[in-house]
Design a protein around this motif. Structure first.
Motif, PDB file in Angstrom:
ATOM      1  N   ILE A  25       0.890  -1.248  -0.056  1.00  0.00           N
ATOM      2  CA  ILE A  25      -0.108   0.006   0.051  1.00  0.00           C
ATOM      3  C   ILE A  25       0.964   1.104  -0.028  1.00  0.00           C
ATOM      4  N   VAL A  26       0.453   2.346  -0.517  1.00  0.00           N
ATOM      5  CA  VAL A  26       1.226   3.370  -0.420  1.00  0.00           C
ATOM      6  C   VAL A  26       1.696   3.830   0.846  1.00  0.00           C
ATOM      7  N   GLY A  27       2.740   4.012   1.149  1.00  0.00           N
ATOM      8  CA  GLY A  27       3.152   4.420   2.446  1.00  0.00           C
ATOM      9  C   GLY A  27       3.442   3.015   3.663  1.00  0.00           C
ATOM     10  N   GLY A  28       2.956   1.755   2.881  1.00  0.00           N
ATOM     11  CA  GLY A  28       3.120   0.807   3.737  1.00  0.00           C
ATOM     12  C   GLY A  28       4.286   0.157   3.796  1.00  0.00           C
ATOM     13  N   ARG A  29       4.526  -0.682   4.582  1.00  0.00           N
ATOM     14  CA  ARG A  29       5.906  -1.369   4.635  1.00  0.00           C
ATOM     15  C   ARG A  29       5.804  -2.566   3.605  1.00  0.00           C
ATOM     16  N   THR A  30       7.158  -2.810   2.994  1.00  0.00           N
ATOM     17  CA  THR A  30       7.393  -3.869   2.192  1.00  0.00           C
ATOM     18  C   THR A  30       8.459  -4.805   2.528  1.00  0.00           C
ATOM     19  N   GLU A  31       8.339  -6.041   2.465  1.00  0.00           N
ATOM     20  CA  GLU A  31       9.539  -6.733   3.018  1.00  0.00           C
ATOM     21  C   GLU A  31      10.758  -6.570   1.872  1.00  0.00           C
ATOM     22  N   GLN A  70      24.963  -9.905  10.748  1.00  0.00           N
ATOM     23  CA  GLN A  70      24.485  -9.796   9.629  1.00  0.00           C
ATOM     24  C   GLN A  70      22.840  -9.093   9.852  1.00  0.00           C
ATOM     25  N   VAL A  71      22.269  -8.777   9.029  1.00  0.00           N
ATOM     26  CA  VAL A  71      20.897  -8.353   8.986  1.00  0.00           C
ATOM     27  C   VAL A  71      19.979  -9.421   8.503  1.00  0.00           C
ATOM     28  N   VAL A  72      19.316 -10.100   9.408  1.00  0.00           N
ATOM     29  CA  VAL A  72      18.477 -11.379   9.178  1.00  0.00           C
ATOM     30  C   VAL A  72      17.058 -11.015   8.642  1.00  0.00           C
ATOM     31  N   GLU A  73      16.434  -9.927   8.812  1.00  0.00           N
ATOM     32  CA  GLU A  73      15.232  -9.645   8.406  1.00  0.00           C
ATOM     33  C   GLU A  73      15.221  -8.205   7.969  1.00  0.00           C
ATOM     34  N   ALA A  74      14.412  -7.589   7.087  1.00  0.00           N
ATOM     35  CA  ALA A  74      14.257  -6.133   6.624  1.00  0.00           C
ATOM     36  C   ALA A  74      13.005  -5.889   6.012  1.00  0.00           C
ATOM     37  N   GLU A  75      12.437  -4.619   6.357  1.00  0.00           N
ATOM     38  CA  GLU A  75      11.419  -3.967   5.686  1.00  0.00           C
ATOM     39  C   GLU A  75      11.397  -2.707   5.512  1.00  0.00           C
ATOM     40  N   LYS A  76      11.002  -2.125   4.404  1.00  0.00           N
ATOM     41  CA  LYS A  76      11.096  -0.648   4.118  1.00  0.00           C
ATOM     42  C   LYS A  76       9.883   0.004   3.751  1.00  0.00           C
ATOM     43  N   GLN A  77       9.956   1.481   4.128  1.00  0.00           N
ATOM     44  CA  GLN A  77       8.716   2.321   3.904  1.00  0.00           C
ATOM     45  C   GLN A  77       9.120   3.454   3.449  1.00  0.00           C
ATOM     46  N   VAL A  78       8.270   4.007   2.237  1.00  0.00           N
ATOM     47  CA  VAL A  78       8.725   4.958   1.839  1.00  0.00           C
ATOM     48  C   VAL A  78       7.833   6.267   2.469  1.00  0.00           C
ATOM     49  N   VAL A  79       8.808   7.104   3.150  1.00  0.00           N
ATOM     50  CA  VAL A  79       8.452   8.294   4.007  1.00  0.00           C
ATOM     51  C   VAL A  79       8.914   9.561   3.481  1.00  0.00           C
ATOM     52  N   TYR A  84      13.865   1.859   7.006  1.00  0.00           N
ATOM     53  CA  TYR A  84      14.119   0.714   7.058  1.00  0.00           C
ATOM     54  C   TYR A  84      13.939   0.070   8.508  1.00  0.00           C
ATOM     55  N   TYR A  85      13.210  -0.903   8.611  1.00  0.00           N
ATOM     56  CA  TYR A  85      12.994  -1.551   9.680  1.00  0.00           C
ATOM     57  C   TYR A  85      13.865  -3.154   9.542  1.00  0.00           C
ATOM     58  N   LEU A  86      14.872  -2.983  10.605  1.00  0.00           N
ATOM     59  CA  LEU A  86      16.002  -4.130  10.458  1.00  0.00           C
ATOM     60  C   LEU A  86      16.072  -5.018  11.778  1.00  0.00           C
ATOM     61  N   LYS A  87      16.015  -6.457  11.325  1.00  0.00           N
ATOM     62  CA  LYS A  87      16.678  -7.254  12.669  1.00  0.00           C
ATOM     63  C   LYS A  87      17.812  -7.746  12.369  1.00  0.00           C
ATOM     64  N   VAL A 105      16.287   2.813  10.924  1.00  0.00           N
ATOM     65  CA  VAL A 105      17.058   3.959  10.164  1.00  0.00           C
ATOM     66  C   VAL A 105      16.231   4.579   8.964  1.00  0.00           C
ATOM     67  N   VAL A 106      16.422   5.939   8.863  1.00  0.00           N
ATOM     68  CA  VAL A 106      15.776   6.788   7.782  1.00  0.00           C
ATOM     69  C   VAL A 106      17.160   6.992   6.952  1.00  0.00           C
ATOM     70  N   VAL A 107      16.940   6.855   5.525  1.00  0.00           N
ATOM     71  CA  VAL A 107      17.914   7.289   4.598  1.00  0.00           C
ATOM     72  C   VAL A 107      17.581   8.287   3.671  1.00  0.00           C
ATOM     73  N   LYS A 108      18.153   9.277   3.507  1.00  0.00           N
ATOM     74  CA  LYS A 108      17.449  10.455   2.774  1.00  0.00           C
ATOM     75  C   LYS A 108      18.740  10.282   1.642  1.00  0.00           C
ATOM     76  N   PRO A 109      18.598   9.793   0.528  1.00  0.00           N
ATOM     77  CA  PRO A 109      19.829   9.437  -0.453  1.00  0.00           C
ATOM     78  C   PRO A 109      20.186  11.085  -1.160  1.00  0.00           C
ATOM     79  N   TRP A 110      19.272  11.681  -1.463  1.00  0.00           N
ATOM     80  CA  TRP A 110      19.180  13.024  -2.105  1.00  0.00           C
ATOM     81  C   TRP A 110      20.122  14.242  -1.083  1.00  0.00           C
TER      82      TRP A 110
END
Length: 128
Positions: A25-31, A70-79, A84-87, A105-110
């Protein structure tokens, strides 16, 4: 005016339909798929552990430092960036005792920025 409103509603519907078809969904978390081979996600996990260790060195609470495994699980969400939601699998430095943490953690590449928002011990998942 009415034509513009209809067009905007159609455009919104189209965007929402495409986002849902792409797995979220727009704004929702994706694996994040294939986490163990995703260099960007693994680098973010290492960054989170480094930030945690840096804060521990500057505080007087006596917590032990961690080593990144290592990161074993991750989800991301466009805000306003990508959240990123990391285990993260770690070990207590020097003892090798494994411990998992949940990080946000929030990443703003620009603007070339990363910000660790949360880093806490993982709670066990309920068994099904």
């Amino acid at each position: 005016m009415a034509n513009t409103s209809v067009f905007l509603l159609f455009l919104l519907f189209l965007v929402a339909t495409q986002a849902n078809a792409l797995g979220g969904i727009v704004g929702g978390r994706t694996e994040v798929k294939n986490v163990k081979n995703n260099k960007e996600v693994q680098d973010l996990g290492k960054y989170c552990v480094e930030q945690y260790n840096s804060k521990q060195k500057h505080s007087a609470n006596g917590r032990k430092l961690l080593t990144f495994s290592q990161v074993v699980e991750a989800e991301k969400q466009v805000v306003s960036g990508i959240k990123y939601y990391l285990k993260i699998s770690t070990a207590v430095y020097g003892s090798g005792v494994p411990k998992n943490f949940d990080a946000v953690v929030v990443v703003k590449p620009w603007v070339n920025s990363k910000e660790l928002l949360n880093f806490v011990p993982s709670t066990p998942s309920p068994t099904k």
